[in-house]
Design a protein around this motif. Sequence first.
Motif, PDB file in Angstrom:
ATOM      1  N   SER A   1      -8.252  43.365  47.733  1.00 34.09           N
ATOM      2  CA  SER A   1      -7.437  42.173  47.479  1.00 34.09           C
ATOM      3  C   SER A   1      -8.315  40.974  47.175  1.00 34.09           C
ATOM      4  O   SER A   1      -7.989  40.144  46.308  1.00 34.09           O
ATOM      5  CB  SER A   1      -6.541  41.883  48.683  1.00 34.09           C
ATOM      6  N   ILE A   2      -9.444  40.864  47.861  1.00 30.72           N
ATOM      7  CA  ILE A   2     -10.358  39.738  47.620  1.00 30.72           C
ATOM      8  C   ILE A   2     -11.154  39.965  46.341  1.00 30.72           C
ATOM      9  O   ILE A   2     -11.467  39.015  45.614  1.00 30.72           O
ATOM     10  CB  ILE A   2     -11.286  39.536  48.835  1.00 30.72           C
ATOM     11  N   THR A   3     -11.453  41.233  46.049  1.00 35.86           N
ATOM     12  CA  THR A   3     -12.154  41.537  44.794  1.00 35.86           C
ATOM     13  C   THR A   3     -11.362  41.018  43.602  1.00 35.86           C
ATOM     14  O   THR A   3     -11.928  40.432  42.662  1.00 35.86           O
ATOM     15  CB  THR A   3     -12.373  43.056  44.654  1.00 35.86           C
TER      16      THR A   3
ATOM     17  N   SER B   1     -11.124  44.710  32.273  1.00 34.69           N
ATOM     18  CA  SER B   1      -9.952  45.578  32.411  1.00 34.69           C
ATOM     19  C   SER B   1      -9.090  45.099  33.581  1.00 34.69           C
ATOM     20  O   SER B   1      -9.510  44.262  34.382  1.00 34.69           O
ATOM     21  CB  SER B   1     -10.391  47.026  32.630  1.00 34.69           C
ATOM     22  N   ASP B   2      -7.879  45.622  33.664  1.00 32.69           N
ATOM     23  CA  ASP B   2      -6.961  45.174  34.717  1.00 32.69           C
ATOM     24  C   ASP B   2      -7.461  45.504  36.110  1.00 32.69           C
ATOM     25  O   ASP B   2      -7.263  44.739  37.055  1.00 32.69           O
ATOM     26  CB  ASP B   2      -5.577  45.815  34.506  1.00 32.69           C
TER      27      ASP B   2
ATOM     28  N   LEU C   1     -12.428  38.166  40.423  1.00 32.64           N
ATOM     29  CA  LEU C   1     -12.633  38.650  39.057  1.00 32.64           C
ATOM     30  C   LEU C   1     -12.849  37.529  38.040  1.00 32.64           C
ATOM     31  O   LEU C   1     -13.688  37.651  37.146  1.00 32.64           O
ATOM     32  CB  LEU C   1     -11.446  39.524  38.619  1.00 32.64           C
ATOM     33  N   HIS C   2     -12.100  36.426  38.184  1.00 32.93           N
ATOM     34  CA  HIS C   2     -12.243  35.361  37.175  1.00 32.93           C
ATOM     35  C   HIS C   2     -13.642  34.758  37.207  1.00 32.93           C
ATOM     36  O   HIS C   2     -14.182  34.356  36.171  1.00 32.93           O
ATOM     37  CB  HIS C   2     -11.167  34.287  37.384  1.00 32.93           C
TER      38      HIS C   2
END
Length: 297
Positions: free
Chosen positions: A120-122, A160-161, A126-127
């Motif tokens: 969840s924190i990863t 990627s998503d 990402l941004h």
Amino acid sequence: EIPFFDSTNLKKHALFHLQDEYGLRHDSILNVPTHEVLVSLLQYKYHLACLNINRLRKLKYSGENYLFVNIPEFKLHVVDSNKEKETFNVIVGKKRTPTPVLSSNIEKVVTNPFWTVPRSITFEMLHKIRKDSTYLERNGFFVINGQEKIVDPSIIDWHSDDPLSKKYWLRQINSKYNALGQIKFIFPNNYSVYLHDTQSKDLFKQENRTFSHGCIRLENPDQLAQYLTDKFSEGKNKNIKNLILTNKRNEINFSEKINIHIQYITCYATENSEIVFYNDIYKLDNEEIKATFPDIL
């Protein structure tokens, strides 16, 4: 306009502010509408006390030594031989990532821990990773696979998503800049939360300390770690501060179970028979009172 009250007229002052808060006529007199509001508040606090007694009643205490974290109080209580030995300030989860209510046993203390980042924190990171190709390296992160082998981050499609899928994880090296700080207390639970140090020590100055993703951040964790080590570790004479100074990861296992209870108690009685109320930071009280006492709200 708020009228002037001197120190001899505190009751009128209190009545005025109560009337102001509940939209009543400002006459500072205990009239019928004001009396009804006071009665309803007293009834609510009575049911709130009953609710918290019920929460405590569900606890299964075992042993004379345990840790008790009260989430709305932002405190950890150390209980030794059924007497409170010490308290520590804590930081708990935000409202959208609340600290869970649970009971478990502390199995070990880890000094200079690495941090395997929850998924969840990863996703929240990402941004930053996409924006800055040096972000991971600069902040001490590396990619590992399911066998905990380091993987070249350039093989990951970060745009990627779900870049890591279920094949890879981010891990942060153990250092004083690690998100977990320099000490972690491990206890089995289904929420992947633990008790740990923090870099953000200034946050302990805040009154409302809801800043984490669910884990409990502890002020002065070295003191708690030393107490537990001296009392429960398999090998005595271990100095926590010296272990931290090695900059190496160390695990200290305990020879007996140390219960930890993480609870949500919004009022309690002091030794002087006074009732202290805490803010309902996760807004749980009303719903639970409605379920337990459906006719009062």
